[in-house]
Design a protein around this motif. Structure first.
Motif, PDB file in Angstrom:
ATOM      1  N   ASN A 276       4.543   2.275  -9.123  1.00 29.52           N
ATOM      2  CA  ASN A 276       3.887   0.976  -9.063  1.00 29.52           C
ATOM      3  C   ASN A 276       4.792  -0.117  -9.645  1.00 29.52           C
ATOM      4  O   ASN A 276       5.014  -1.160  -9.026  1.00 29.52           O
ATOM      5  N   ARG A 277       5.341   0.136 -10.829  1.00 24.57           N
ATOM      6  CA  ARG A 277       6.201  -0.839 -11.508  1.00 24.57           C
ATOM      7  C   ARG A 277       7.465  -1.110 -10.712  1.00 24.57           C
ATOM      8  O   ARG A 277       7.866  -2.269 -10.522  1.00 24.57           O
ATOM      9  N   LYS A 278       8.103  -0.061 -10.207  1.00 24.26           N
ATOM     10  CA  LYS A 278       9.362  -0.235  -9.484  1.00 24.26           C
ATOM     11  C   LYS A 278       9.155  -0.938  -8.142  1.00 24.26           C
ATOM     12  O   LYS A 278       9.998  -1.750  -7.733  1.00 24.26           O
ATOM     13  N   VAL A 279       8.053  -0.653  -7.477  1.00 27.73           N
ATOM     14  CA  VAL A 279       7.765  -1.342  -6.223  1.00 27.73           C
ATOM     15  C   VAL A 279       7.479  -2.824  -6.508  1.00 27.73           C
ATOM     16  O   VAL A 279       7.955  -3.708  -5.787  1.00 27.73           O
ATOM     17  N   MET A 280       6.733  -3.098  -7.572  1.00 33.01           N
ATOM     18  CA  MET A 280       6.474  -4.493  -7.950  1.00 33.01           C
ATOM     19  C   MET A 280       7.786  -5.205  -8.250  1.00 33.01           C
ATOM     20  O   MET A 280       8.025  -6.327  -7.779  1.00 33.01           O
ATOM     21  N   ASP A 281       8.669  -4.565  -9.011  1.00 34.34           N
ATOM     22  CA  ASP A 281       9.958  -5.169  -9.333  1.00 34.34           C
ATOM     23  C   ASP A 281      10.776  -5.434  -8.071  1.00 34.34           C
ATOM     24  O   ASP A 281      11.449  -6.471  -7.964  1.00 34.34           O
ATOM     25  N   ALA A 282      10.728  -4.528  -7.104  1.00 33.09           N
ATOM     26  CA  ALA A 282      11.448  -4.725  -5.840  1.00 33.09           C
ATOM     27  C   ALA A 282      10.887  -5.919  -5.073  1.00 33.09           C
ATOM     28  O   ALA A 282      11.642  -6.728  -4.523  1.00 33.09           O
ATOM     29  N   MET A 283       9.572  -6.046  -5.044  1.00 31.74           N
ATOM     30  CA  MET A 283       8.955  -7.178  -4.354  1.00 31.74           C
ATOM     31  C   MET A 283       9.331  -8.498  -5.027  1.00 31.74           C
ATOM     32  O   MET A 283       9.646  -9.476  -4.360  1.00 31.74           O
ATOM     33  N   VAL A 284       9.323  -8.517  -6.348  1.00 31.05           N
ATOM     34  CA  VAL A 284       9.682  -9.730  -7.084  1.00 31.05           C
ATOM     35  C   VAL A 284      11.154 -10.069  -6.846  1.00 31.05           C
ATOM     36  O   VAL A 284      11.517 -11.251  -6.728  1.00 31.05           O
TER      37      VAL A 284
ATOM     38  N   ASP B 106       0.844  -1.189   0.000  1.00 31.33           N
ATOM     39  CA  ASP B 106       0.000   0.000   0.000  1.00 31.33           C
ATOM     40  C   ASP B 106       0.880   1.240   0.000  1.00 31.33           C
ATOM     41  O   ASP B 106       1.727   1.392   0.880  1.00 31.33           O
ATOM     42  N   ILE B 107       0.679   2.108  -0.973  1.00 33.81           N
ATOM     43  CA  ILE B 107       1.400   3.378  -1.046  1.00 33.81           C
ATOM     44  C   ILE B 107       0.368   4.475  -0.856  1.00 33.81           C
ATOM     45  O   ILE B 107      -0.606   4.546  -1.604  1.00 33.81           O
ATOM     46  N   GLN B 108       0.572   5.308   0.142  1.00 36.70           N
ATOM     47  CA  GLN B 108      -0.365   6.399   0.392  1.00 36.70           C
ATOM     48  C   GLN B 108       0.338   7.716   0.109  1.00 36.70           C
ATOM     49  O   GLN B 108       1.440   7.971   0.601  1.00 36.70           O
ATOM     50  N   LEU B 109      -0.314   8.534  -0.699  1.00 32.70           N
ATOM     51  CA  LEU B 109       0.245   9.802  -1.161  1.00 32.70           C
ATOM     52  C   LEU B 109      -0.753  10.922  -0.949  1.00 32.70           C
ATOM     53  O   LEU B 109      -1.954  10.689  -0.893  1.00 32.70           O
ATOM     54  N   ILE B 110      -0.249  12.125  -0.901  1.00 36.99           N
ATOM     55  CA  ILE B 110      -1.134  13.291  -0.892  1.00 36.99           C
ATOM     56  C   ILE B 110      -1.517  13.584  -2.333  1.00 36.99           C
ATOM     57  O   ILE B 110      -0.653  13.677  -3.216  1.00 36.99           O
ATOM     58  N   GLU B 111      -2.802  13.700  -2.566  1.00 37.72           N
ATOM     59  CA  GLU B 111      -3.338  13.936  -3.911  1.00 37.72           C
ATOM     60  C   GLU B 111      -2.738  15.198  -4.510  1.00 37.72           C
ATOM     61  O   GLU B 111      -2.588  16.220  -3.837  1.00 37.72           O
ATOM     62  N   GLY B 112      -2.358  15.098  -5.790  1.00 42.94           N
ATOM     63  CA  GLY B 112      -1.864  16.256  -6.519  1.00 42.94           C
ATOM     64  C   GLY B 112      -0.357  16.427  -6.479  1.00 42.94           C
ATOM     65  O   GLY B 112       0.168  17.371  -7.065  1.00 42.94           O
ATOM     66  N   VAL B 113       0.355  15.524  -5.791  1.00 44.64           N
ATOM     67  CA  VAL B 113       1.812  15.638  -5.726  1.00 44.64           C
ATOM     68  C   VAL B 113       2.457  14.916  -6.906  1.00 44.64           C
ATOM     69  O   VAL B 113       3.377  15.429  -7.527  1.00 44.64           O
ATOM     70  N   PHE B 114       1.982  13.722  -7.227  1.00 43.83           N
ATOM     71  CA  PHE B 114       2.548  12.915  -8.301  1.00 43.83           C
ATOM     72  C   PHE B 114       1.577  12.838  -9.462  1.00 43.83           C
ATOM     73  O   PHE B 114       0.371  12.704  -9.267  1.00 43.83           O
ATOM     74  N   ASP B 115       2.109  12.885 -10.696  1.00 40.44           N
ATOM     75  CA  ASP B 115       1.244  12.747 -11.860  1.00 40.44           C
ATOM     76  C   ASP B 115       1.063  11.262 -12.196  1.00 40.44           C
ATOM     77  O   ASP B 115       1.677  10.384 -11.570  1.00 40.44           O
ATOM     78  N   ALA B 116       0.234  10.976 -13.182  1.00 37.56           N
ATOM     79  CA  ALA B 116      -0.099   9.590 -13.534  1.00 37.56           C
ATOM     80  C   ALA B 116       1.138   8.791 -13.943  1.00 37.56           C
ATOM     81  O   ALA B 116       1.279   7.619 -13.577  1.00 37.56           O
ATOM     82  N   THR B 117       2.047   9.396 -14.677  1.00 34.95           N
ATOM     83  CA  THR B 117       3.260   8.708 -15.104  1.00 34.95           C
ATOM     84  C   THR B 117       4.128   8.338 -13.904  1.00 34.95           C
ATOM     85  O   THR B 117       4.643   7.224 -13.817  1.00 34.95           O
TER      86      THR B 117
END
Length: 71
Positions: free
Chosen positions: A22-30, A5-16
């Motif tokens: 998401n991808r980098k955290v998944m890669d770290a978990m794998v 679970d990653i919790q962020l303040i809305e409006g800080v990060f864009d969709a990209t």
């Protein structure tokens, strides 16, 4: 089935940035769990409304976080 679970303040990060996160955290978990876990590991980004998150009793806005990051 792991859930990150990653919790962020809305409006800080864009969709990209959120997709990259998401991808980098998944890669770290794998990297820790092994490739077989990719299909059952979830990464969830949840956004808290600007001003809805406080540190030390001070509500933080997206602008506050961006200023802290030098953006």
């Amino acid at each position: 089935m792991p859930l990150v679970d990653i919790q962020l303040i809305e409006g800080v990060f864009d969709a990209t940035q959120k997709r990259d996160m998401n991808r980098k955290v998944m890669d770290a978990m794998v990297a820790v769990e092994g490739e077989a876990m990719r299909g059952v590991t979830s990464v969830r980004v949840q956004e808290v409304a600007s001003g809805g998150w406080a540190i030390g009793g001070k509500a933080l806005t997206a602008a506050d976080v961006k200023a802290m990051a030098g953006r």
